[in-house]
Design an enzyme around this catalytic site. Structure first.
Site, PDB file in Angstrom:
ATOM      1  N   HIS A   1       0.788  -1.143   0.223  1.00  0.00           N
ATOM      2  CA  HIS A   1      -0.155  -0.223  -0.011  1.00  0.00           C
ATOM      3  C   HIS A   1       1.003   1.148  -0.049  1.00  0.00           C
ATOM      4  O   HIS A   1       0.406   2.464  -0.285  1.00  0.00           O
ATOM      5  CB  HIS A   1      -0.823  -0.040   1.125  1.00  0.00           C
ATOM      6  CG  HIS A   1      -2.142   0.504   1.217  1.00  0.00           C
ATOM      7  ND1 HIS A   1      -2.556   1.947   1.728  1.00  0.00           N
ATOM      8  CD2 HIS A   1      -3.076   0.636   0.411  1.00  0.00           C
ATOM      9  CE1 HIS A   1      -3.528   2.445   1.493  1.00  0.00           C
ATOM     10  NE2 HIS A   1      -4.074   1.688   0.436  1.00  0.00           N
ATOM     11  N   CYS A   2       2.141   1.166   0.417  1.00  0.00           N
ATOM     12  CA  CYS A   2       2.991   2.218   0.304  1.00  0.00           C
ATOM     13  C   CYS A   2       3.964   2.788  -0.696  1.00  0.00           C
ATOM     14  O   CYS A   2       3.711   3.627  -1.468  1.00  0.00           O
ATOM     15  CB  CYS A   2       3.873   2.126   1.483  1.00  0.00           C
ATOM     16  SG  CYS A   2       2.875   2.267   3.068  1.00  0.00           S
TER      17      CYS A   2
END
Ligand SMILES: NC(=O)c1ccc[n+]([C@@H]2O[C@H](COP(=O)([O-])OP(=O)(O)OC[C@H]3O[C@@H](n4cnc5c(N)ncnc54)[C@H](O)[C@@H]3O)[C@@H](O)[C@H]2O)c1
Length: 420
Positions: free
Chosen positions: A260-261
């Protein structure tokens, strides 16, 4: 106010925060818009890798409860927002969840409350987006009637050494008073709190951390391609370079970046630079280009390996091992295994998968079942590709049992395998 903390967004970031605060003796509630998450937690079921069902049961015993009723926010002295910050279909920051969480807080903001945004976002969001929502929705004055700060989440799912308590926590308030309030709050359950000059610096620090990883991974991914052409073992090169005790940090190539990063956060920074200043953040764009093409590069190398056995990809069976975005978790978000499987299937390969943490896997509209018997599937496949090295795998043994083994993580000795 009878509640110390309300956490908005009970996912990979919010739930560990709840756990740390409850363990420190705080009275905590959680607010989420997803009924499945709320009902699951209230009945003792965890949907997050790092938190077990037993841990959720203990949270409930200690007074935690999850709710979809935003009015419960009124009872809390501190509200921390941990909702998703994805990209829109055209690659721009999508702050819909952050806005709607801030609106829920605004409608229920009691005087004296500390509001903290933890969701990763572009510099300026706390002051330019959250503050007006809170002020307009509540009629209260920031810095006088309530306090507002940003504190980047640094959670690393699956990390056995660093958790919330022993990872330094950066906090930056919209006012100096808010920085102090936020620092005092986090000191109750985090060992080291690092005050920032303001919310803007705290927001940018988070993006620098993830952009730094993104760019350095791209650097070694690009090197992986030419080192292969030059017959240089990049894994050995990195091991040699990292013997230097200063000035070098090891990053490793792989089949692409996921989670997600890393693939998402740098876009928040480059979007801000482009929209505010009109010029591109060139390092980010180059890193994106290199990292995004790794799955197709791996598919091409797979084709080259099969070629040694006079086999085309079309009709060959290819077994992918590990399809999550990092080892020892079940989170599949943005995993490069998906574009890799797509690239192999476009060429006509029969793609199968195994992952100890995933039973069924969605690839281009097809739901694939995990192979039932790992050893049998490894022996049968024309090519086995190690995409993610989970703890449960003995990569060298798997390589020895395979017809051909392609190790994209550099964990095998290379005797029975091809390494990226
Ligand atoms: N997962 C990580 O490893 C990680 C690490 C550092 C930072 N972050 C950042 O933290 C933020 C949250 O990420 P996550 O991984 O916890 O997401 P997640 O998807 O695991 O959880 C988010 C939760 O927020 C809920 N939600 C959505 N809209 C809401 C709203 N309006 N009000 C209340 N709840 C709402 C969702 O239902 C979900 O349960 C993101 O900005 C992410 O970039 C994530």
């Amino acid at each position: 106010m009878s509640v110390d903390l309300v956490v908005l967004g009970l996912g990979y970031v919010g739930l560990p925060l709840v756990e740390a605060a409850v363990q420190a003796g705080l009275k905590v509630i959680g607010y989420d818009v997803n009924r499945r998450v709320v009902d699951g937690l209230n009945s003792g079921h965890s949907h997050v890798d790092d938190i077990s069902n037993a841990a959720v049961a203990e949270l409930l015993d200690r007074g935690f409860s999850a709710t979809m009723d935003e009015r419960e926010i009124q009872d809390a002295r501190v509200a921390v927002i941990c909702v998703p910050t994805p990209l829109s279909v055209d690659g721009r920051p999508e702050l819909g969840a952050v806005r709607s969480a801030a609106e829920a807080v605004a409608r229920n903001l009691s005087p004296g409350t500390l509001v903290v945004l933890e969701s990763t976002t572009y510099p300026g969001t706390t002051q330019e987006v959250i503050e007006p929502i809170l002020v307009e929705g509540s009629g209260l004055v920031a810095g006088v009637d309530f306090y507002l700060a940003f504190s980047p989440e640094r959670i690393d799912p699956g990390n056995q050494v660093y958790g919330l308590a022993n990872t330094p926590k950066v906090v930056g308030g919209v006012t100096k008073g808010a920085t102090r309030r936020a620092a005092d709050f986090y000191r109750r359950f985090v060992d080291t709190v690092v005050p920032a000059k303001s919310a803007r610096e705290a927001e940018t620090a988070k993006l620098l951390e993830n952009t730094y990883r993104h760019i350095n991974i791209a650097l070694v991914n690009e090197m992986a391609r030419f080192c292969h052409e030059l017959d240089i073992d990049l894994w050995d090169v990195i091991n040699l370079a990292k013997t230097k005790p200063f000035g070098f940090q090891a990053f490793y190539p792989g089949p692409g970046v996921g989670g997600h990063c890393i693939p998402i956060d740098p876009n928040y920074l480059s979007h801000r630079v482009k929209s505010r200043l009109g010029y591109p953040f060139r390092f980010v764009e180059l890193a994106q280009e290199i990292n995004a093409t790794m799955p197709t590069y791996v598919a091409r190398r797979a084709q080259d390996i099969l070629n040694l056995d006079s086999k085309p990809l079309r009709g060959s069976s290819v077994l992918l091992l590990g399809i999550t975005y990092k080892p020892d978790i079940s989170d599949q978000r943005e995993s490069p295994a998906v574009p890799l499987a797509q690239a192999l299937r476009v060429q006509g390969a029969d793609v199968q998968f195994h992952d100890p943490n995933v039973e069924r896997w969605l690839v281009t509209g097809d739901l694939l079942d995990r192979v039932a018997d790992l050893d049998a599937a490894v022996g049968r496949a024309d090519l086995v590709i190690l995409v993610q090295n989970h703890r449960a795998y003995d990569a060298d043994a798997l390589a020895a049992a395979s017809k051909r083994f392609f190790d994209t993580k550099g964990v095998t000795s290379g005797l029975n395998s091809f390494r990226l």
